[in-house]
Design a protein around this motif. Structure first.
Motif, short mmCIF file in Angstrom:
data_model
loop_
_atom_site.label_atom_id
_atom_site.label_comp_id
_atom_site.label_asym_id
_atom_site.label_seq_id
_atom_site.Cartn_x
_atom_site.Cartn_y
_atom_site.Cartn_z
N ASN A 1 3.73 -6.69 -7.79
CA ASN A 1 4.34 -7.91 -7.27
C ASN A 1 5.79 -7.64 -6.89
N LEU A 2 6.38 -8.59 -6.20
CA LEU A 2 7.71 -8.36 -5.63
C LEU A 2 8.76 -8.17 -6.69
N LEU A 3 8.63 -8.87 -7.83
CA LEU A 3 9.68 -8.76 -8.83
C LEU A 3 9.65 -7.39 -9.50
N THR A 4 8.44 -6.92 -9.82
CA THR A 4 8.33 -5.56 -10.37
C THR A 4 8.89 -4.56 -9.37
N PHE A 5 8.54 -4.78 -8.11
CA PHE A 5 9.03 -3.93 -7.04
C PHE A 5 10.55 -3.92 -7.04
N PHE A 6 11.15 -5.10 -7.14
CA PHE A 6 12.60 -5.21 -7.08
C PHE A 6 13.26 -4.50 -8.26
N ILE A 7 12.63 -4.62 -9.43
CA ILE A 7 13.20 -3.98 -10.61
C ILE A 7 13.28 -2.47 -10.40
N PHE A 8 12.20 -1.88 -9.90
CA PHE A 8 12.23 -0.43 -9.65
C PHE A 8 13.17 -0.09 -8.51
N TYR A 9 13.26 -0.99 -7.56
CA TYR A 9 14.12 -0.74 -6.40
C TYR A 9 15.57 -0.66 -6.84
N GLU A 10 15.99 -1.58 -7.72
CA GLU A 10 17.36 -1.55 -8.22
C GLU A 10 17.58 -0.35 -9.14
N LEU A 11 16.56 -0.03 -9.91
CA LEU A 11 16.66 1.15 -10.77
C LEU A 11 16.92 2.39 -9.92
N LEU A 12 16.22 2.47 -8.79
CA LEU A 12 16.42 3.60 -7.88
C LEU A 12 17.85 3.63 -7.35
N LEU B 1 8.43 -20.89 -2.27
CA LEU B 1 7.56 -21.33 -1.18
C LEU B 1 6.09 -21.10 -1.49
N ALA B 2 5.79 -19.90 -1.99
CA ALA B 2 4.38 -19.52 -2.10
C ALA B 2 3.83 -19.73 -3.50
N GLY B 3 4.70 -19.80 -4.49
CA GLY B 3 4.21 -19.95 -5.86
C GLY B 3 3.63 -18.69 -6.44
N THR B 4 3.72 -17.59 -5.72
CA THR B 4 3.24 -16.32 -6.24
C THR B 4 4.10 -15.21 -5.65
N LEU B 5 4.10 -14.07 -6.33
CA LEU B 5 4.78 -12.91 -5.76
C LEU B 5 3.85 -11.72 -5.69
N ASP B 6 2.58 -11.90 -5.99
CA ASP B 6 1.63 -10.79 -5.99
C ASP B 6 1.39 -10.30 -4.58
#
Lengths: 497, 130, 501
Positions: free
Chosen positions: C133-144, C188-193
């Motif tokens: 999902n986008l939030l997990t993605f973002f966490i790794f993205y910032e870690l990078l 907007l979408a209620g999901t980030l998957d």
């Protein structure tokens, strides 16, 4: 026994505070140990209390002082939210008490005893403020916390004394304004009990007098919490306070008034009333301004402690914005940030206190290659800094996310913009610190307290520092359980619909 | 004619609310003193004035015409006949707190005077910046 | 079929653990390097062991814990993620050997921090690849972002300090904007998957808002992928040691940015919505402009690493262009270009690094006749250069061919012209190096004798160069990366009816 946990949290440090000078007179170290033991006991009680209240599904626990039934008697009301905040305060106090022992190595018995008296009293005041269910009782605890806080700040030397005196003048105005506000409420309702007031005030919420009450409360708690523009006392106080006590002062002392503000606005008054909403809007505007101006001021500082103090102004702004949003996620974010920020700011002050203890240095520009000399301290500084900026996986990121989610929920997009800008400003000064540490050439600091053996600092200091670094990460990883199992149980029902 | 009714209004106001205006003036006098005076001792005294104003405020609204002191004397048990003792009790606490604050303030002030050789704000700040 | 399996987390965790161990074994370089290499092999092993099941249409999924009260910290191995994870985890192996050779050969300081950050970067890259999902993605993205910073300021001089600042300014600003975008998407979408084909739709918000949202979020990817005018940090970051440049510009950071764009286009907004709001066209223009402009700038650079950096800027925009064209084949090409460019550019950078360590030359104008001294390195360099230009039978050709076909699918032949121009420009800035290395005599009389780089550096170069050729002939060699790319493209473009959306 376990039904007396609420009072024990306050009573144990209180008795230790009174006994500490006597014990240190007899044996210098004893005063220290009794205070640490009492704070540890107080921490255990608060953990027990937290378990009790969450096991009861968030049903508030009422403890009647001396069995006098409210509204006549004074009561402690424990819901999951203040239970977790008290656990945080007592933990911080315990760690700070242990952490500050090396600073007192050479002091005489009176200094030692007095220091721990003040430390324990500060803990009494802060936890009492959090737990109490009586508005006047809150005033008394507020003054206990403030007076012991003035003392601890004054112990930091001549500049500390001056800062403490100036803080005292401003702080007393805050306390008097609070007293005035509860005077108005009492004259309207004839009650001082919070639960009672929340019922009696409901049909009086549109009286013009309530504007006065809300305004006075914002000013009073604003002063105590160092909300912009009432933060004038704070940079000096944090900078020049006793380096051993600074983690507790910076971590907890300004958070509890913020929590008290939350309690008044959302539990006593109820956020649905027009005047309360206007009050919250004012808090939000002040918070947003504080976030921006505090961050900008922090960028201009070279003294690490002063930078942290201005950053506190900004971080209190986060909490204020969370309150002002006034939706479920806004409040979750605000409460989570109270906890996160206490640990982040506490650990940063501990870390710089450690550097000050070993090298007598606190200027950011002089920290070059510190990672070679104090790797663990630098680890904590980095983790806490990432949390402050709001970079995952440190805890601060998640409180920011919840606040943003709350702002989105209620359509207050401006706060999202403020938080984004603030994260970037925070990044400027915290990455500057890290850059100075890692990139600058070795500043050739002189050891003023060389440590024996391989350790970078005495164990009493090193363990709390590393522990706090780990806790900040853990709060990030476990934020969902903190929110689900604790905070959501304690929110006012209107938000959970 | 109209003069008389105006006087009535004023009299009425002074009789019922006048004391609060005085309290308000006292409060702001204290705040004013804290802001404008340059001497830390005077600032502290102004702070005391402000605290006293708040205490007066409590005592004023606890006042009741024809009320008795709250001791059961066998004449009546009607609560309306007695003065509410609670504000007074609260103010005892507040007085103690303000005494404590004053004590701490004086102790700090002595230290400031020792360290900087003055209690004038501008002087102290100038010496502290050095 | 979804299989619950913790292996994705193990693959991410193994190099985090290695980073931890590396920090504590700074005093013993051999032990430290052992952790690096062991982590690289275990990581690649774990990822490759999941490939067969993913090819068979299964998905591994695991939620480690709840990241906020409603979202999980979840990794999932869909075809798209698997492709990127395979590339980054596989290339970690040659780069970590190469890094050992380079760092020791160059007597770099601060090696412990270097290897630790390196390991964290790879963890983050695999995390980015497999996020569900986008939030997990973002966490790794910032870690990078954070983990790459120490690598950029590694030299610890003023230039490195400013490069580090520049890097942080670009990435943090875009990251925060992306975070704001994520919050809005969630509301907007209620999901980030992530969902193949996107989970946003046109009726969720006004058109202008969706367009705005797309741009602030794509900004996050475009900055890391170096799409002009957001590429400024990339050439400055060239002050870092060469293995970092190889990692930054071939595997982790820039690819993560390109992958971010692909994720946003394919799995958040979806081609249908993007075709409706017309936002992708603008992105395609930017990409096309970048492809040409960066090649022109690259021609002027004398420093070999800087020239390669600008080449990276251009090549990454192929991926962005492929994604922005929204045609099934162009998306396939974009995914496969991640593989192709990674292999070729890592070869080029490792060659540049080998030259720096062995011959101590940074600038192209000093490299006359260097082919005598380092024939193998320069041969590998030539192969990779031809691949970048898009010569058939080298891996770069396959991806470019597909992107070009995709441009035809959406009837945009203009982009084919761009691709051809860029190929010619690539030849003109990469081939002169080969020419002067082999055919120009050296005036100073250096490079007369044979003296290749040490084995730690030479073997990885040969391996990646060989793989570029093998994958160019058999794109499904090894873990069937071409099949993975086409699976990913098909899943995104299910609603495609020949000729348009």
């Amino acid at each position: 026994m376990s039904q007396h946990f609420p009072v024990l949290i306050v009573l144990l440090p209180l008795s230790a505070a009174l006994l500490s000078p006597f014990f240190s007179f007899m044996y210098r170290q004893a005063g220290k140990w009794i205070a640490v033991a009492a704070l540890a006991g107080s921490f255990l009680c608060s953990v027990g209390l937290l378990l009790q209240v969450t096991a009861g599904g968030g049903q508030a626990i009422h403890y009647y002082m001396g069995n006098w039934v409210p509204p006549l008697g004074i009561e402690f009301v424990v819901d999951p939210i203040n239970a977790v905040i008290v656990a945080m305060i007592t933990f911080l106090a315990m760690c700070t008490a242990i952490y500050s022992t090396p600073f007192l190595k050479k002091s005489n018995w009176l200094y030692m005893g007095g220091y721990y008296t003040l430390m324990a009293l500060l803990c009494v005041g802060l936890s009492g403020m959090t737990l109490t269910g009586d508005v006047f009782n809150l005033y008394v605890y507020l003054e206990i916390a403030s007076l012991s806080g003035y003392g601890l700040i004054a112990l930091g030397g001549n500049k500390g004394t001056l800062a403490a005196f100036r803080y005292l003048l401003i702080g007393t105005i805050g306390a008097s304004l609070y007293l005035l506000a509860i005077g108005f409420m009492y004259s309207m309702t004839g009650s001082l009990n919070m639960a009672d007031l929340s019922v009696l005030l409901q049909d009086k919420m549109d009286y013009p007098l309530m504007i006065m009450v809300i305004g006075l409360l914002i000013a009073a708690f604003g002063i105590k919490a160092a909300l912009f523009p009432f933060h004038g006392w704070q940079p000096d106080s944090y900078t020049y306070s006793h380096p051993g006590a600074a983690p507790l002062i910076s971590g907890a002392m300004s958070k509890v008034p913020a929590y008290a503000m939350l309690r008044f606005f959302f539990y006593l008054f109820g956020a649905q009333h027009l005047f309360v909403q206007h009050g919250l809007t004012v808090i939000g505007i002040l918070g947003a301004l504080g976030i921006i101006l505090g961050s900008v001021m922090a960028i201009a500082q070279d003294d690490f402690r002063r930078m942290l103090a201005y950053s506190s102004v900004a971080q209190i702004g986060y909490i204020a914005v969370g309150l002002a949003i006034g939706s479920m996620y806004g409040l979750i974010g605000a409460i989570l940030h109270i906890i996160n920020h206490a640990f982040m700011k506490g650990s940063l002050f501990m870390a710089i206190g450690g550097v000050q203890y070993r090298f007598g240095e606190f200027r950011i520009s002089q920290l070059g290659q510190l990672n070679k000399k104090m790797p663990f301290t630098v680890f904590t500084i980095c983790v806490a800094a990432l949390g402050m900026i709001g970079i995952p996986p440190a805890g601060g990121f998640f409180s920011k996310i919840y606040i943003m989610q709350g702002a989105m929920e209620t359509g207050q997009y401006i706060y999202i913009a403020v938080l984004v800008i603030s994260s970037l400003l925070n990044a400027v000064y915290f990455f500057r610190v890290m850059e100075n540490i890692f990139v600058n050439p070795d500043a050739g600091l002189k050891e003023i307290n060389p440590t024996a053996g391989k350790l970078e600092l005495p164990l009493q200091m090193l363990i709390p520092i590393v522990l706090f670094g780990i806790i900040i990460l853990a709060l990030g990883f476990c934020n969902a359980s903190v929110v689900d199992c604790i905070i959501k149980l304690g929110l006012p029902e209107v938000f959970l619909g | 004619m109209s003069d008389a009714s105006t006087m009535d209004v004023i009299n009425n106001f002074l009789a019922t609310k006048g004391i609060y205006s005085l309290v308000l003036i006292l409060l702001f006098l204290g705040l004013y003193g804290m802001i404008v005076s340059n001497n830390y001792m005077k600032k502290m005294m102004a702070m005391n004035v402000m605290q006293v104003a708040v205490i007066f405020f409590y005592l004023c609204f606890a006042q009741k015409d024809g009320g008795m002191i709250p001791i059961l004397n066998g004449i009546t048990t009607d609560p309306n006949a007695y003065i509410n003792p609670l504000p007074h009790a609260l103010m005892l606490t507040a007085i103690v707190v303000s005494l404590g604050t004053t004590g701490v303030a004086l102790a700090l002030l002595m230290r400031i005077k020792e360290a900087y050789g003055s209690a004038e704000e501008d002087e102290v700040l100038r010496r502290a910046d050095k | 079929m979804t299989i619950t399996d913790i292996r994705p987390f193990l693959a991410v965790g193994v190099s985090l653990l290695a980073a931890f161990l590396i920090m504590f074994s700074g005093k013993k370089p051999n032990v430290r390097e052992f952790w690096s290499v062991a982590a690289a092999f275990i990581k690649a092993g774990l990822i490759f062991s999941m490939v067969p099941a993913v090819l068979a249409g299964n998905v591994y999924e695991y939620t480690l814990f709840a990241v906020t009260d409603t979202l999980g910290f979840t990794l999932r191995t869909d075809a798209a993620g698997m492709l990127f994870a395979c590339v980054s985890s596989f290339l970690y192996i040659p780069v970590s050997f190469y890094a050992i050779g380079y760092m020791r050969g160059h007597h770099e300081k601060e090696q412990t921090g270097f290897f630790a950050s390196f390991a964290v970067c790879l963890s983050a890259a695999v995390g980015i690849a497999l996020s569900a999902n986008l939030l997990t993605f973002f966490i790794f993205y910032e870690l990078l972002t954070v983990a790459t910073w120490p690598l950029v300021f590694h030299e610890r001089n003023e230039e490195a300090r400013f490069a580090g600042r520049k890097y942080l300014i670009y990435t943090l600003v875009s990251g925060q904007l992306m975070l704001a975008g994520i919050i809005v998407v969630y509301a907007l979408a209620g999901t980030l998957d992530f969902q193949a084909g996107g989970f946003l739709s046109i009726d969720m918000a006004p058109k202008w808002m969706l367009q705005f949202l797309f741009f602030i979020m794509v900004l996050g990817g475009a900055v890391k992928a170096g799409v002009m005018p957001l590429h400024g940090w990339l050439p400055s970051a060239m002050v870092a040691p060469t293995p970092v440049s190889a990692l930054l510009h071939a595997v982790a950071v820039v690819k993560a940015g390109a992958f971010c764009v692909l994720r946003l286009v394919g799995f958040v907004f979806g081609p249908t919505l993007l075709a409706q709001i017309g936002a992708a066209t603008v992105l395609a223009w930017f990409a096309a402009f970048t492809i040409i402009a960066s090649s022109l700038i690259a021609m002027k650079q004398d420093n070999l690493k800087r020239r390669l950096a600008f080449s990276t800027v251009g090549q990454l925009s192929y991926v962005v262009l492929g994604a922005a064209l929204l045609a099934p084949l162009s998306i396939l090409g974009a995914y496969f270009h991640i593989v192709a460019h990674a292999l070729m550019k890592i070869t080029l950078f490792m060659c540049a690094g080998a030259i720096i360590v062995t011959a101590h030359k940074d600038n192209i104008s000093d490299m006359h006749g260097i082919g005598r001294k380092m024939p193998i390195t320069m041969a590998c360099y030539t192969i990779a250069s031809l691949g970048i230009a898009g010569m058939p039978f080298i891996v770069g050709f396959i991806s470019k061919w597909n992107i070009a076909l995709g441009a035809l699918q959406v009837s945009q032949p203009f982009y084919i012209v761009v691709l051809i121009c860029s190929a010619l420009l690539a030849l003109s800035y990469l081939m002169p190096v080969t020419h002067l290395a082999f055919f120009k005599p050296n005036e100073n009389g250096e490079f007369k004798t044979y003296g290749e780089a040490n084995k730690f550096m030479l073997i990885p170069i040969c391996v990646t160069a060989a793989l570029s050729v093998i994958l160019g002939i058999m794109p499904n060699f090894g873990p069937h990366l071409y099949d993975l790319a086409s699976m990913a493209a098909q899943s995104i473009t299910q609603g495609w009816i020949g000729g348009g959306w």
